[in-house]
Write a protein that holds these residues in place. Sequence first.
Motif, PDB file in Angstrom:
ATOM      1  N   SER A 122      27.945  28.467 -12.471  1.00  0.00           N
ATOM      2  CA  SER A 122      29.308  28.640 -11.929  1.00  0.00           C
ATOM      3  C   SER A 122      30.051  27.307 -11.837  1.00  0.00           C
TER       4      SER A 122
ATOM      5  N   THR B 242      32.200  25.490 -13.379  1.00  0.00           N
ATOM      6  CA  THR B 242      33.252  25.442 -14.389  1.00  0.00           C
ATOM      7  C   THR B 242      34.231  24.310 -14.092  1.00  0.00           C
TER       8      THR B 242
ATOM      9  N   LEU C  82      32.705  33.173 -11.296  1.00  0.00           N
ATOM     10  CA  LEU C  82      31.372  33.127 -10.700  1.00  0.00           C
ATOM     11  C   LEU C  82      30.370  33.716 -11.681  1.00  0.00           C
ATOM     12  N   ALA C  83      29.322  32.945 -11.961  1.00  0.00           N
ATOM     13  CA  ALA C  83      28.256  33.435 -12.826  1.00  0.00           C
ATOM     14  C   ALA C  83      27.332  34.349 -12.039  1.00  0.00           C
ATOM     15  N   TYR C  84      26.951  35.466 -12.651  1.00  0.00           N
ATOM     16  CA  TYR C  84      26.053  36.388 -11.973  1.00  0.00           C
ATOM     17  C   TYR C  84      25.193  37.140 -12.985  1.00  0.00           C
TER      18      TYR C  84
ATOM     19  N   TYR D 172      30.292  36.855 -15.890  1.00  0.00           N
ATOM     20  CA  TYR D 172      31.182  36.075 -15.031  1.00  0.00           C
ATOM     21  C   TYR D 172      32.159  36.993 -14.314  1.00  0.00           C
TER      22      TYR D 172
ATOM     23  N   THR E  93      30.244  28.803  -6.305  1.00  0.00           N
ATOM     24  CA  THR E  93      31.223  27.966  -7.000  1.00  0.00           C
ATOM     25  C   THR E  93      30.726  26.526  -7.119  1.00  0.00           C
TER      26      THR E  93
ATOM     27  N   ASP F 107      32.748  33.288  -1.808  1.00  0.00           N
ATOM     28  CA  ASP F 107      32.021  33.742  -2.996  1.00  0.00           C
ATOM     29  C   ASP F 107      31.111  34.916  -2.652  1.00  0.00           C
TER      30      ASP F 107
ATOM     31  N   SER G 254      36.164  23.508 -10.621  1.00  0.00           N
ATOM     32  CA  SER G 254      35.577  24.197  -9.468  1.00  0.00           C
ATOM     33  C   SER G 254      35.198  23.186  -8.400  1.00  0.00           C
TER      34      SER G 254
END
Length: 258
Positions: free
Chosen positions: A68, A70, A15-17, A6, A63, A83, A73
């Motif tokens: 992502s 969350t 942001l998840a990656y 994140y 987002t 983003d 958001s």
Amino acid sequence: MNGIKYLSRNGKSLLAYAKVEGDIQPGVLFLSGFMSTMNGQKALALEEFCRKSGQSFVRFDYTGVSDSNTEGSVRNLKSWVEDSIDVFNNLTSGPQVIVGSSMGAFMMMHIAKRFPERVVGMVGVAPSFYFFDNAEKWQKIMSSNDNTELTDRRQMINMDFFTGMNELNLFPDKDSKFELACNLHIIQGMKDDTVPWEETLSVLRDRFSEMTRVDLTLRKCGEHRMSRPEDLSVLVNVVKMMCNDKYKQTASLQCSNL
């Protein structure tokens, strides 16, 4: 496979990656399309290629999307552009080849406008360069009494989606043209009913300057998702060529698999 991480951003949601570290330049950044995630077949095919070639690779969820999504958001077009810029700024270094799928190509162009010195190649897969215009159409539909055209998008769009959208148009007037400092390669299906190939051809002809180096690969049986094994093979080969800098330095239109 790398696990999900994140990206923490000051005042913004996480942001998840997923990232593959590599020593070979350029790196590759993948930008997914609308209603898609970083776990799509194109993203994973490119990750496998980069893992084998020793290049860095980044994919992420916008987002409010998938990993992502969350608490608190908010999905909107402006935040998704931000983003993309934040990911480019914080998770990549050195020269990059950017791959944008559908709406991801719209994001890709905004990155290229801001960081022309670092973007050394771009690949658009069924690119939605006019995504802004489509968003305007959806905004009008949602503000009316009939939302039947948006039944498959209600989970992704509400009126917040359009906040701050006005300054995002890539082509704000009829004479607007884009000039890129790098090669652009478009992979387009001729059975695409979301972004018709004729629209893509029109954009390349009318909206990019004569100095921009553009290649177009048309796939006669290709649809919008472009995720069949043969489509993925074309995508990986195009990215490989671009990373190896084997492109001609003059603009051309290349039609394959007709």
